[in-house]
Scaffold this active site. Structure first.
Site: not given
Ligand SMILES: O=C(O)CCC(=O)C(=O)O
Ligand SMILES: [Fe+2]
Length: 335
Positions: A213, A215, A269, A279
């Site tokens: 996706h 952001d 990403h 994690r």
């Molecule tokens: O967990 C991560 O490192 C990234 C999470 C992510 O891309 C998001 O929350 O938009």
């Molecule tokens: Fe993200």
């Protein structure tokens, strides 16, 4: 006590019914052959040194936002202790009974703040091995029943909000965006936090932690633990980001890409599901108010001007219709 959402059961059922059973047609290529690299590191303390050091620091940041859309920052002014406290609180909040987290009155936040797995999807490729807590900054003070979490999120957002504004002002200055734009258009309460937990996954090569996706906001600041799994797309290839728990990750969002007339890149990403360990990450999405108008000052403008509200509405429509976000290309200027 069962802390994890019913990810295994839901995934097994999905595999039986999903028309396509893998993440992608060349799934193995995508998951197995990914180079790990260290994102460009920007030392923000250089902004407080002489004019030459400052200029070099700004140049490096502009370069990283242009080439990678992602960089790491160190000496960012958020004490390590504060980051660790917020991570401990995050861990505690997720390490509660699933039934408690799924209760719609959980923490007194609005409904749908706690999410897991994308249970409505019919496709393996859109399933998330993941649980999250979405908290609008305007809602943090409403949190009930967990003073430690409320306090640490308040403290964290107060500091990270200033950092996000500072970086946005620096990055957009070269595109003629007034430095007052962010103060005028981004009241603190419009940004939000996503607390992410990726439970240990027995089928980690078959499912994403977080699907690919971009952001949607101006920029995102992410604090992650040392487990790793974040990957980003560059020149048509996925790269794994080497974790550095003392640094914060900054990534350009769709709106900053639009403000820079497409020079900075809001990069796709994704997060791989972790194997034997959980994690944790925490993302701060720096966003304007819905009526803020996003328009590049560069000529000719690549995108039509739009409000953030219109942008989010379009994303909602596309996700409902196709299961995916189309994003900025919806607003391209046809010349
Ligand atoms: O967990 C991560 O490192 C990234 C999470 C992510 O891309 C998001 O929350 O938009
Ligand atoms: Fe993200």
């Amino acid at each position: 006590m069962e802390i994890d959402p019913p990810l295994c059961e839901t995934f097994d059922k999905l595999v039986r019914t999903s028309p396509i059973k893998t993440l992608d047609h060349d799934q193995n290529l995508l998951i197995d052959k990914v180079d790990e690299f260290e994102l460009p590191v920007i030392d923000l303390s250089h902004l407080n040194l002489g004019p030459q050091e400052k200029e070099k620091c700004v140049e490096d940041m502009v370069d990283a936002a242009t080439k990678w859309g992602f960089f790491q920052i160190v000496n960012h002014g958020i004490p390590q202790e504060m980051l660790e406290t917020v991570k401990d609180e995050e861990k505690k909040v997720f390490h509660q009974d699933f039934a408690k987290k799924a209760d719609e009155k959980f923490l007194n936040l609005s409904a749908n703040s706690y999410r897991w797995g994308n249970p409505a999807t019919t496709l393996v490729s859109r399933f998330l091995w993941h649980e999250s807590l979405h908290v609008s900054v305007s809602e943090i003070s409403k949190i009930k029943g967990n003073d430690g979490l409320r306090f640490s999120l308040e403290e964290f957002t107060d500091t990270v909000a200033k950092l996000a504004e500072r970086i946005s002002v620096i990055l957009s200055a070269s595109f003629g965006v007034e430095s007052s734009f962010f103060q005028e258009n981004c009241p603190t309460g419009c940004s939000y936090l996503r607390l992410n937990r990726y439970p240990p996954c027995p089928v980690s090569s078959k499912v994403y932690g977080f699907i690919p996706h971009t952001d949607s906001g101006i920029l995102t600041i992410v604090y992650q633990d040392g487990v790793g799994g974040l990957q980003l797309m560059k020149d048509g290839r996925w790269f794994s980001v080497k974790p550095n728990p003392t640094a914060l990750i900054v990534n350009v969002g769709d709106l900053l890409e639009a403000l820079s007339n497409g020079v900075y890149r809001s990069i796709r990403h994704r997060v791989l599901a972790p194997g034997g360990v959980e994690r944790l990450s925490l993302a701060y999405f720096y966003c304007p108010s819905f009526d803020a108008v996003i328009q590049s000052c560069s000529e000719p403008p690549k995108y039509k001007k739009f409000s953030f509200g219109e942008y989010m509405l379009q994303i909602g429509k596309d996700v409902r219709a196709t299961g995916d976000k189309v994003g900025l290309s919806r607003f391209l200027n046809v010349l």
